[in-house]
Structures are given as structure tokens and as C-alpha cells.
Design an enzyme around this catalytic site. Sequence first.
Site, mmCIF file in Angstrom:
data_model
loop_
_atom_site.group_PDB
_atom_site.id
_atom_site.type_symbol
_atom_site.label_atom_id
_atom_site.label_comp_id
_atom_site.label_asym_id
_atom_site.label_seq_id
_atom_site.Cartn_x
_atom_site.Cartn_y
_atom_site.Cartn_z
ATOM 1 N N GLU A 161 0.819 -1.207 0.000
ATOM 2 C CA GLU A 161 0.000 0.000 0.000
ATOM 3 C C GLU A 161 0.855 1.259 0.000
ATOM 4 O O GLU A 161 1.476 1.598 1.008
ATOM 5 C CB GLU A 161 -0.927 0.026 1.208
ATOM 6 C CG GLU A 161 -1.866 1.217 1.192
ATOM 7 C CD GLU A 161 -2.873 1.208 2.316
ATOM 8 O OE1 GLU A 161 -3.841 1.980 2.238
ATOM 9 O OE2 GLU A 161 -2.696 0.434 3.282
ATOM 10 N N GLU A 212 -12.014 2.103 3.756
ATOM 11 C CA GLU A 212 -10.925 2.508 4.641
ATOM 12 C C GLU A 212 -11.033 3.995 4.942
ATOM 13 O O GLU A 212 -10.236 4.819 4.478
ATOM 14 C CB GLU A 212 -9.588 2.169 3.971
ATOM 15 C CG GLU A 212 -8.355 2.479 4.779
ATOM 16 C CD GLU A 212 -8.059 1.477 5.887
ATOM 17 O OE1 GLU A 212 -6.974 1.559 6.476
ATOM 18 O OE2 GLU A 212 -8.920 0.618 6.174
#
Length: 303
Positions: free
Chosen positions: A184, A279
Amino acid sequence: MKRSDFIKSGAALLSSSVLLTNDLMAEKKEAIKGAPFKLDYAPHQGMFTSTAGKNMIDEITYMHDLGFRSIEDNGMPERPVEEQKRIGETLTRLGMRMGVFVVPKGGNGANTLAAGKQEFVDIFLKGCRESVEVAKRVNAKWATVVPGDFQRNLPMGVQTANVIEALKRGAAIFEPHGITMVLEPLSDTPNLFLRYTDQTYEICKAVDSPSCKILYDAYHQQKNEGNLINLMELCWSEIGYIQVGDNPGRLEPTTGEINYKNVFKWLKNKGYSGIVGMEHGMSKSGVEGEKALVAAYREVDNF
């Protein structure tokens, strides 16, 4: 039959028909409300505690009732083993998927993989092995890895090579189990080594494993680089997982500047059948916030 009685009878029949129609419409609306979404959005624990309570099993069940078919839980490795098992059993029973959790100490400011230090690599690999066991309990297929901060006394090429070599060893642990570590790129601080989609694409190509792909978080990449759809298209072969949050604010879609309806339409047309992790935070608290959250996803899912 008297005309007055006929009129009364007709009015009663019409009233009954209207009530029945209203009931059917209400049932239809309720069915649509809880129907699965076009994409597989995954909430986190805590998003629906005002309605479902703080027990995660109850919250997962409520998420399913709302139409969600996956969850995420970054801190899953820190949960007791028995709780992990109960979560896995609940997801299986409901036909839901487990999204990402974060590999324990999978690379951070304290043990950055860019440094190339053996002790840091050992900590990372230990986290990978622990993650395999967690994944088995909850039937997870993805685990998040962030390589950590820059090692600024080393040239960029050397740092990149250090990260690649560590990730190759991590991928070798995950690959036999069909688990993918997803890297990420983040926007939280300029000290982070991994920040851009093309940079992550280059690293995944070098690792050359089905167990090393990109976690594309549109919130972070809107901050870092923008041009979301074009960059996803360019790097699509290495994108294994999607997360979202609107910008600015990192809240639910429709609260910021990202046109998520277009982004989600593009993902659907691309044939993406993976998870879209929610998220982000919520713009409102309590029950009203939960309703606003679901309404936002229903809106952007209507493409």
C-alpha cells in the site's frame, strides 16, 4: 345493491388496494435496501455499533443484512485466536469474504525494509508466517504490507533493491497458501518510502510473484498523484485490491472531491470482482451516521 352501498364498498376496496400497494412498495424498498451491492464493499468493525452493538459477530451479521458481503479488519492478528475462529466461522456461514488485515510489523518506521538490515527483514518474515496462520482461521486471501520509511543515507536504487529482496522472501512464504500480500502506497507522511502507484508497480514487477500486488487506496492516491482511473489502467496488471475514502477528510464517498460513481463504474466495467475496502471515517456519528454511510454507498453504487 344500493348505490350508496356500492360506493362505500368500492371505496373500501380502493382503500384496501392502496394499502396493499403501499405495503408491497415498502417491502420492495426494504428488499432493495438490503440487496447486495454491484461491487463488494467491505466495512470495518465500529461502523455500525450504534445499531448492532459492539460485539463483532453481531455487527458482521448486521452488515450482511444491509447488503455488504465482505469485511476488513486491520488489527485481526491482535485478536485472540478463538475470536478469529468465530469471525471466520461467521463469515463462512453468511457467505461473506474476509478482506485485508495488516501483517504484524510488516515494515514500518522502526524497521524499514528499505534499510536492508537483516534484523528488520527477520521481523517482517516472522510477521508473514504469523499472517498465514491468521489467514487460515478467517479464510483471508490478502494481507497488507507497508515497507516503512526511507533510509535516507542510502541511494534510492539501493533502497528499492532492499525492499524488493525482502518482499521476494515474503512472497515465498505466502505463495504456497494462495495468499497475496498487497503493498500500500500511502500519503500520511513524506517519510514513507512507498508513495506512488507506478513506483509500487515497478516493485511488484520485480518481485514477480502472484503473492505480491498493489493495494490501491484511492484516498491516498488522490492526495499523492490524482489521475486515478488513468493510473489504475496503466498499472492494472499488478493491482490486487482496492480501498477507498473521499478526499479531503478521508470520509465516505460523496463527502469530498472524488467522483466515486465514475470510479466504481470503471472498476465494474474492468471486470473487477475483488473487495473494495471502506478505509475511511464517517461524516456523522451515531445511527444517523450509519444511515448516511449506507446511503452514500447506495448512491455511488447506482451506476
